[in-house]
Motif scaffolding. Structure first.
Motif, PDB file in Angstrom:
ATOM      1  N   THR A   1       0.748  -1.314   0.091  1.00  0.00           N
ATOM      2  CA  THR A   1      -0.067   0.048  -0.053  1.00  0.00           C
ATOM      3  C   THR A   1       0.975   1.255  -0.025  1.00  0.00           C
ATOM      4  O   THR A   1       1.770   1.532   0.862  1.00  0.00           O
ATOM      5  CB  THR A   1      -0.950  -0.016   1.238  1.00  0.00           C
ATOM      6  N   THR A   2       0.709   2.220  -0.727  1.00  0.00           N
ATOM      7  CA  THR A   2       1.350   3.459  -0.962  1.00  0.00           C
ATOM      8  C   THR A   2       0.932   4.379   0.251  1.00  0.00           C
ATOM      9  O   THR A   2      -0.410   4.491   0.301  1.00  0.00           O
ATOM     10  CB  THR A   2       0.992   4.147  -2.157  1.00  0.00           C
ATOM     11  N   PRO A   3       1.634   4.889   1.015  1.00  0.00           N
ATOM     12  CA  PRO A   3       1.233   5.703   2.051  1.00  0.00           C
ATOM     13  C   PRO A   3       0.793   6.939   1.643  1.00  0.00           C
ATOM     14  O   PRO A   3       1.453   8.080   1.817  1.00  0.00           O
ATOM     15  CB  PRO A   3       2.568   5.847   2.877  1.00  0.00           C
ATOM     16  N   TYR A   4      -0.482   7.125   1.027  1.00  0.00           N
ATOM     17  CA  TYR A   4      -0.980   8.270   0.399  1.00  0.00           C
ATOM     18  C   TYR A   4      -2.075   8.397   1.369  1.00  0.00           C
ATOM     19  O   TYR A   4      -3.103   7.648   1.489  1.00  0.00           O
ATOM     20  CB  TYR A   4      -1.367   8.163  -0.966  1.00  0.00           C
ATOM     21  N   PHE A   5      -2.365   9.607   1.698  1.00  0.00           N
ATOM     22  CA  PHE A   5      -3.503  10.281   2.340  1.00  0.00           C
ATOM     23  C   PHE A   5      -4.140  11.503   1.941  1.00  0.00           C
ATOM     24  O   PHE A   5      -3.525  12.306   1.375  1.00  0.00           O
ATOM     25  CB  PHE A   5      -3.139  10.631   4.009  1.00  0.00           C
TER      26      PHE A   5
END
Length: 298
Positions: A241-245
Motif C-alpha cells: 500500500t502506498t502511504p497516500y492520505f
C-alpha cells in the motif's frame, strides 16, 4: 516542469516543523470559505467546522490548513470572505496568536505565493464596529508545502495541497480562475457543477491521485498528505500500500473530513450534525479510518 518535478520542488522548499509523540495536529483542507451566497459551499458546514475547531483549540491542537481554505477564484477581495465568516477567522486568529496555525496555499489561493500580497491581505482587518484597523494574522507566512519532522525518529510527513499533480490547476490556474469567476459561479447557483474541479471530475481525480502515488513510490514511500480532490483517503501500513492520505474537504454535504495526528498516530475523521433520540441536534466526531501508529509506516 512535470508534475513529479513540481512535487519534488515543493518538498525540497517546504517549511520544516518538528513534532514528537506528544504533538497534536488537525489537518483540514478545501474549506473554500466564500461570501455566504448560494454559491458558498462552506456556508452550510460553517457551524460544524466552528464547533470542531473550537474543540481542537481548547484541546491544544495545532492546525495545518492544506490549501484552498479561502475561495479566491469566486471572490476578488478577501475582505468579502472575512466579513461573511468573521467568527471563523477570529477563531483562526486565536490559533495563530498561539503559534498553532500553519497555512498552505492551494490552487484557489495562488495569489498567496506573493509574500507582499499575503502581508497586505491577511495581517489586518477593519473592525466595522469602530472603523479601526485591527491585527489579524500578524506575520503570517503561507507555504506551498510543510514537512513534519519527528524529532527522534526523523520520520517525515509531507503535507501539500496536491494541485502540483494537476497541470491546469497549477500552471493554468489563471485560465481556470477566469472560467470560475465569470461563468461557473453564476451557474453553480443553478446546480451546474464546475468541470475544472477534480472534485467533480472523476477521471481527472483518478489521474491526479495516481501521479501523487507515483511520486511517493519514487521518493522512499514518504508519507504524503494532500487535499485538492476532496476525496478522503487513508493508507494502512503494508508493503503493498502506498502511504497516500487525503483529508477530504470541508464542503461535503452536511459534514467535514480531516486527519488527526495525535500522540504518534494518524486517524481519518469526520464531523457532522446528528440528531439525538429526543430530536436535539448535535455535532459529532466519527472515526472513519485508523488510528494507526506512524512508526509502523516504513
Amino acid at each position: 516542469m512535470s508534475s513529479q518535478e513540481r512535487l519534488t520542488k515543493a518538498y525540497k522548499e517546504a517549511e520544516r516543523i518538528p513534532f514528537d509523540d506528544q504533538s497534536k495536529f488537525i489537518l483540514f483542507s478545501d474549506c473554500h470559505r466564500s461570501d455566504n451566497s448560494f454559491a458558498d459551499d462552506f456556508a452550510s458546514n460553517r457551524n460544524v467546522y466552528f464547533h470542531a475547531m473550537t474543540q481542537y483549540y481548547n484541546d491544544g491542537f495545532s492546525y495545518c490548513e492544506l490549501g484552498d481554505g479561502d475561495e479566491l477564484w469566486e471572490n476578488i477581495f478577501f475582505k468579502t470572505i472575512f466579513e461573511a465568516h468573521k467568527n471563523v477567522y477570529l477563531l483562526l486568529k486565536k490559533f495563530h496568536d498561539s503559534n498553532r496555525y500553519h497555512k498552505i496555499w492551494g490552487n484557489h489561493e495562488m495569489t498567496f505565493r506573493d509574500k507582499d500580497h499575503v502581508a497586505k491581505t491577511l495581517t489586518t482587518y477593519t473592525n466595522t464596529q469602530n472603523d479601526r484597523i485591527e491585527p489579524l494574522f500578524t506575520g503570517i507566512k503561507c507555504h506551498e508545502a510543510i514537512v513534519l519532522v519527528h524529532q527522534e525518529t526523523k520520520q517525515e510527513l509531507f503535507l501539500t495541497h496536491g494541485h502540483q499533480a494537476d497541470f491546469m490547476n497549477y500552471v493554468g490556474w489563471k485560465i481556470n480562475r477566469f472560467m470560475v469567476r465569470l461563468l461557473w459561479k453564476p451557474l453553480q447557483i443553478w446546480g451546474i457543477s464546475d468541470p475544472t474541479s477534480p472534485a467533480k471530475n472523476y477521471v481527472e481525480r483518478i489521474k491526479i491521485e495516481l501521479r501523487i502515488k507515483k511520486w511517493i513510490e519514487n521518493n522512499n514511500r514518504k508519507i504524503t498528505i494532500v487535499g485538492h480532490t476532496h476525496r478522503p483517503s487513508f493508507s494502512y501500513p503494508s508493503q503493498n500500500t502506498t502511504p497516500y492520505f487525503n483529508d477530504g474537504s470541508c464542503v461535503h454535504p452536511r459534514s467535514i473530513t480531516g486527519i488527526e495526528i495525535v500522540n504518534g498516530t494518524i486517524t481519518l475523521i469526520k464531523w457532522s450534525i446528528d440528531t439525538k433520540e429526543n430530536g436535539i441536534l448535535q455535532v459529532v466526531r466519527e472515526v472513519l479510518e485508523g488510528p494507526t501508529n506512524l512508526k509502523d509506516y516504513k
